[in-house]
Design a protein around this motif. Sequence first.
Motif, PDB file in Angstrom:
ATOM      1  N   TYR A 192       0.844  -1.192   0.000  1.00  0.00           N
ATOM      2  CA  TYR A 192       0.000   0.000   0.000  1.00  0.00           C
ATOM      3  C   TYR A 192       0.884   1.249   0.000  1.00  0.00           C
ATOM      4  CZ  TYR A 192      -3.576  -3.246   1.766  1.00  0.00           C
ATOM      5  OH  TYR A 192      -4.440  -4.288   1.930  1.00  0.00           O
TER       6      TYR A 192
ATOM      7  N   GLY B  68      -1.951   4.199   2.061  1.00  0.00           N
ATOM      8  CA  GLY B  68      -3.232   3.533   2.321  1.00  0.00           C
ATOM      9  C   GLY B  68      -3.930   2.995   1.079  1.00  0.00           C
TER      10      GLY B  68
ATOM     11  N   CYS C 148       2.345  -7.365   9.251  1.00  0.00           N
ATOM     12  CA  CYS C 148       2.434  -6.103   8.523  1.00  0.00           C
ATOM     13  C   CYS C 148       3.756  -5.410   8.832  1.00  0.00           C
ATOM     14  CB  CYS C 148       1.252  -5.240   8.966  1.00  0.00           C
ATOM     15  SG  CYS C 148       1.156  -3.660   8.156  1.00  0.00           S
TER      16      CYS C 148
ATOM     17  N   ALA D 168       5.501  -1.421   8.128  1.00  0.00           N
ATOM     18  CA  ALA D 168       5.140  -0.107   7.592  1.00  0.00           C
ATOM     19  C   ALA D 168       6.311   0.850   7.696  1.00  0.00           C
ATOM     20  CB  ALA D 168       3.937   0.458   8.343  1.00  0.00           C
TER      21      ALA D 168
ATOM     22  N   SER E 142       3.156   0.610   3.244  1.00  0.00           N
ATOM     23  CA  SER E 142       2.963  -0.550   4.117  1.00  0.00           C
ATOM     24  C   SER E 142       2.836  -1.821   3.285  1.00  0.00           C
ATOM     25  CB  SER E 142       1.756  -0.400   5.047  1.00  0.00           C
ATOM     26  OG  SER E 142       0.908   0.629   4.671  1.00  0.00           O
TER      27      SER E 142
ATOM     28  N   ALA F 261       1.412  -5.879   3.813  1.00  0.00           N
ATOM     29  CA  ALA F 261       0.729  -6.790   4.728  1.00  0.00           C
ATOM     30  C   ALA F 261       0.439  -8.090   4.009  1.00  0.00           C
ATOM     31  CB  ALA F 261      -0.572  -6.170   5.217  1.00  0.00           C
TER      32      ALA F 261
ATOM     33  N   VAL G 228     -10.242  -4.235   5.367  1.00  0.00           N
ATOM     34  CA  VAL G 228      -9.087  -3.629   6.040  1.00  0.00           C
ATOM     35  C   VAL G 228      -8.679  -2.361   5.305  1.00  0.00           C
ATOM     36  CG1 VAL G 228      -6.769  -4.030   6.952  1.00  0.00           C
ATOM     37  CG2 VAL G 228      -8.296  -5.959   6.611  1.00  0.00           C
ATOM     38  N   GLN G 229      -8.402  -1.324   6.060  1.00  0.00           N
ATOM     39  CA  GLN G 229      -7.940  -0.058   5.477  1.00  0.00           C
ATOM     40  C   GLN G 229      -6.654   0.351   6.178  1.00  0.00           C
ATOM     41  OE1 GLN G 229      -9.506   2.242   3.076  1.00  0.00           O
ATOM     42  NE2 GLN G 229      -7.467   3.118   3.294  1.00  0.00           N
ATOM     43  N   TYR G 230      -5.640   0.676   5.403  1.00  0.00           N
ATOM     44  CA  TYR G 230      -4.373   1.138   5.990  1.00  0.00           C
ATOM     45  C   TYR G 230      -4.204   2.631   5.754  1.00  0.00           C
ATOM     46  CZ  TYR G 230      -3.052  -3.758   6.413  1.00  0.00           C
ATOM     47  OH  TYR G 230      -3.015  -5.086   6.755  1.00  0.00           O
TER      48      TYR G 230
ATOM     49  N   ASP H 162       1.708   4.263  11.727  1.00  0.00           N
ATOM     50  CA  ASP H 162       0.876   3.572  10.761  1.00  0.00           C
ATOM     51  C   ASP H 162      -0.464   3.240  11.413  1.00  0.00           C
ATOM     52  OD1 ASP H 162       2.542   1.903  12.345  1.00  0.00           O
ATOM     53  OD2 ASP H 162       1.863   0.159  11.221  1.00  0.00           O
TER      54      ASP H 162
ATOM     55  N   SER I  79      -4.177   1.014  11.029  1.00  0.00           N
ATOM     56  CA  SER I  79      -4.945   0.004  10.308  1.00  0.00           C
ATOM     57  C   SER I  79      -6.335  -0.081  10.919  1.00  0.00           C
ATOM     58  CB  SER I  79      -4.251  -1.359  10.348  1.00  0.00           C
ATOM     59  OG  SER I  79      -4.452  -1.968  11.596  1.00  0.00           O
TER      60      SER I  79
ATOM     61  N   THR J  76      -9.793  -2.469  10.728  1.00  0.00           N
ATOM     62  CA  THR J  76     -10.421  -3.710  10.267  1.00  0.00           C
ATOM     63  C   THR J  76     -11.885  -3.682  10.669  1.00  0.00           C
ATOM     64  OG1 THR J  76      -8.333  -4.833  10.706  1.00  0.00           O
ATOM     65  CG2 THR J  76     -10.257  -6.240  10.359  1.00  0.00           C
TER      66      THR J  76
END
Lengths: 120, 328
Positions: A38, A41, A95, A97, A104, A106, B17-19, B26, B28, B30
């Motif tokens: 990513y 994001g 993950c 990052a 990142s 994952a 899931v969003q990062y 960081d 995340s 879910t």
Amino acid sequence: MKKSVTALDLIIILIILAVSLLLFAVRPKNSGTTATVYVDGEIYRTLDLTEKSRTELTVSGVTVVCENGGVCIEKSTCHNKFCVNAGRLTKAGQCAACVPNKVSVAINGKDENSPWAVTG
Amino acid sequence: MCITVLLINYSDKETSVQYGFACGSDVSITVFGTGKGGEKAKAALNEIERIDSSLISDTKSTSAVYALNKNGVYVDGNGELISYINECSRILEDCPQITLLSGAFTKAWNIDAGGRVPSDGEIAEAVRSADMNNLNIEGNKITLNGNAKLSFGAFGKGTVCEAAVKSLKESKVRGGIVTVGGTVGVFGENDKSNLFTVGVRDPFGNSNEYFATVSVKDAFLSTSGDYEKYFESDGKRYCHIFDSNTGMPVESDITSVTVICGGNNGGGTLSDALSTAIFILGEDEGLFLARKYGAEVIIVKKDKTVTVTDGIYSYFTLVNDEFRVAVK
């Protein structure tokens, strides 16, 4: 005497079978076999962890290497290198990052025996 | 109907899931079940980014804190910053070893540029600047005296984590997990139950390694440690957590403190602040403070002994047997 199986029964059984097959076909891919990179994001690339050959990609100053069923951030232009120190990811849900470069990586899915998240 | 139930049940097992990145960490998010999980996770991330970039960041030029630190004065139109300062100040009354004006320490020790040991005079000056009396609020006007700089370093990650959980709860998802750096918020149900297993990072390993797990429901967990953010000078290690009474990086036999608070309002901010406070206070005073707030604590010492409070012990599982556990 009534028939034990009617045409309607057969149709219902066939429908259930068809739906089951459909559900089976659209089931999520096996957990832990793909990793997603990513950038800020947004999905940049999804890598296949079952590939035998080594895959290397560099984006926003971060080099991601995918090899032998695992993935890691091998190099980064950042100062603190926390991302590189995260080591090699091999289990679903892990993950790494790089905060300064906003990249990142994952492994998709969740390993049955792994926790949902790590505090620390 | 059976098939419909099957289909609904199937779609409800979906996980989104969003990062992202905010508060120098960081993020995340879910989300479990109930459709449009991806959009709801994105909305929760947007809320984190909004609070960080418009309100509490001390590095983004768009934030209220940045403007206050630059000009020494800020008029808080909607009162959001003042109400947040007040929320944090209430916690500070119980732990004066942390300050909202820690920017003076970060600057004196040059933390943002790799770190250096300042002179005694510089440290004394930083302690004076970090005194909370340098922060004044009259009506909707906030002023800072002298070189004081506002920073929500000990609170911010917990606060934005909590804001994202609130956003997800309001969007009626079945359950979720929000992580902002090492702060974790869990609520509702995952794909199996309402218990979420959360790893506690191994302070001697990398960021994916954990020495133990805790099973929690509807909770916030934060960890403060000296194992990642530090600098070395003349062979000595200095961590980035400062005692506001001395202006010195904390030196302790503790390497990490994890605090677990309930998922009610304020739980995220509180878990973050308490983990820092207990790290500074040490075990005895720290556990006293935790009891006052009904928080559960896991303390890891440098010799790999671990103290776990009795309220969480039955939900605690050691996975690395190099560590030895005592219950308090």
